[in-house]
Write a protein that holds these residues in place. Structure first.
Motif, PDB file in Angstrom:
ATOM      1  N   GLU A  52     -61.669 -25.562  54.685  1.00  0.00           N
ATOM      2  CA  GLU A  52     -62.856 -24.724  54.818  1.00  0.00           C
ATOM      3  C   GLU A  52     -63.719 -25.195  55.978  1.00  0.00           C
ATOM      4  OE1 GLU A  52     -64.671 -24.810  50.932  1.00  0.00           O
ATOM      5  OE2 GLU A  52     -62.957 -23.793  50.021  1.00  0.00           O
ATOM      6  N   GLU A  53     -64.527 -24.286  56.505  1.00  0.00           N
ATOM      7  CA  GLU A  53     -65.385 -24.613  57.643  1.00  0.00           C
ATOM      8  C   GLU A  53     -66.269 -25.811  57.320  1.00  0.00           C
ATOM      9  OE1 GLU A  53     -68.754 -22.485  60.394  1.00  0.00           O
ATOM     10  OE2 GLU A  53     -67.240 -21.232  59.437  1.00  0.00           O
ATOM     11  N   GLU A  55     -65.301 -28.824  56.675  1.00  0.00           N
ATOM     12  CA  GLU A  55     -64.628 -29.757  55.776  1.00  0.00           C
ATOM     13  C   GLU A  55     -63.660 -30.631  56.571  1.00  0.00           C
ATOM     14  OE1 GLU A  55     -63.007 -28.981  51.285  1.00  0.00           O
ATOM     15  OE2 GLU A  55     -62.171 -27.706  52.843  1.00  0.00           O
TER      16      GLU A  55
END
Length: 173
Positions: A52-53, A55
């Motif tokens: 995810e963005e 992460e």
């Protein structure tokens, strides 16, 4: 460490838009068996998923292991390899999709589990964690590789399983 690119889209135009995805995959061995996700169709894939963005790769992998397998105490160790797949996007014929999967050796520090939190397609496939030998996983996937549409993970996962078999990373350390 292994690295490869799988898939050569047929008739790909140079002006296609690119869609990219980064994924992480866990390679977890215990007692000469590997922990893989097993579907109701009989195929196997490594636990893991999309990053995810914002992460990190490690944080994404720990989250994905917990969601898919239920194991909550996992340590991410060294990277083992990278597989990049390219194919025409399934949802937009004007786009080329590229997914780069990073494989890491991981260890479970205990057997504590929580209920799985599967995504929609994972629930439909009734994915469950299963300890198997490398040969069981390779042979199971090989027997199914041409039976299902949109099952690109079989080629990717069997490539990695074969590389692991060559590297003998499953030997107890």
């Amino acid at each position: 460490m292994f690295e490869t690119v799988l898939g050569k889209p047929k008739n790909a135009k140079t002006e296609l838009k690119m869609k990219y995805r980064t994924a992480v995959k866990a390679v977890i061995f215990q007692n000469h068996k590997i922990l893989l996700m097993h579907s109701n169709r009989g195929d196997f894939k490594f636990p893991g998923g999309g990053v995810e963005e914002g992460e990190t790769l490690h944080a994404a992998l720990i989250r994905e292991i917990a969601e898919e397998t239920g194991y909550v105490h996992c340590v991410v160790n060294e990277p083992l390899g990278i597989v990049t797949q390219r194919h025409m996007d399934l949802f937009n014929e004007e786009s080329l999709f590229e997914m780069t999967s990073h494989y890491f050796r991981c260890e479970l520090t205990d057997s504590e589990k929580v209920p799985q939190q599967l995504e929609g397609y994972e629930s439909e496939l009734e994915m469950v964690p299963k300890w198997v030998t490398l040969d069981e996983a390779i042979n199971g996937n090989e027997s199914l590789k041409d039976q299902f549409d949109n099952n690109r993970w079989i080629e990717r996962e069997n490539y990695v399983l074969r590389e692991l078999k060559k590297l003998y990373v499953y030997k107890e350390r």
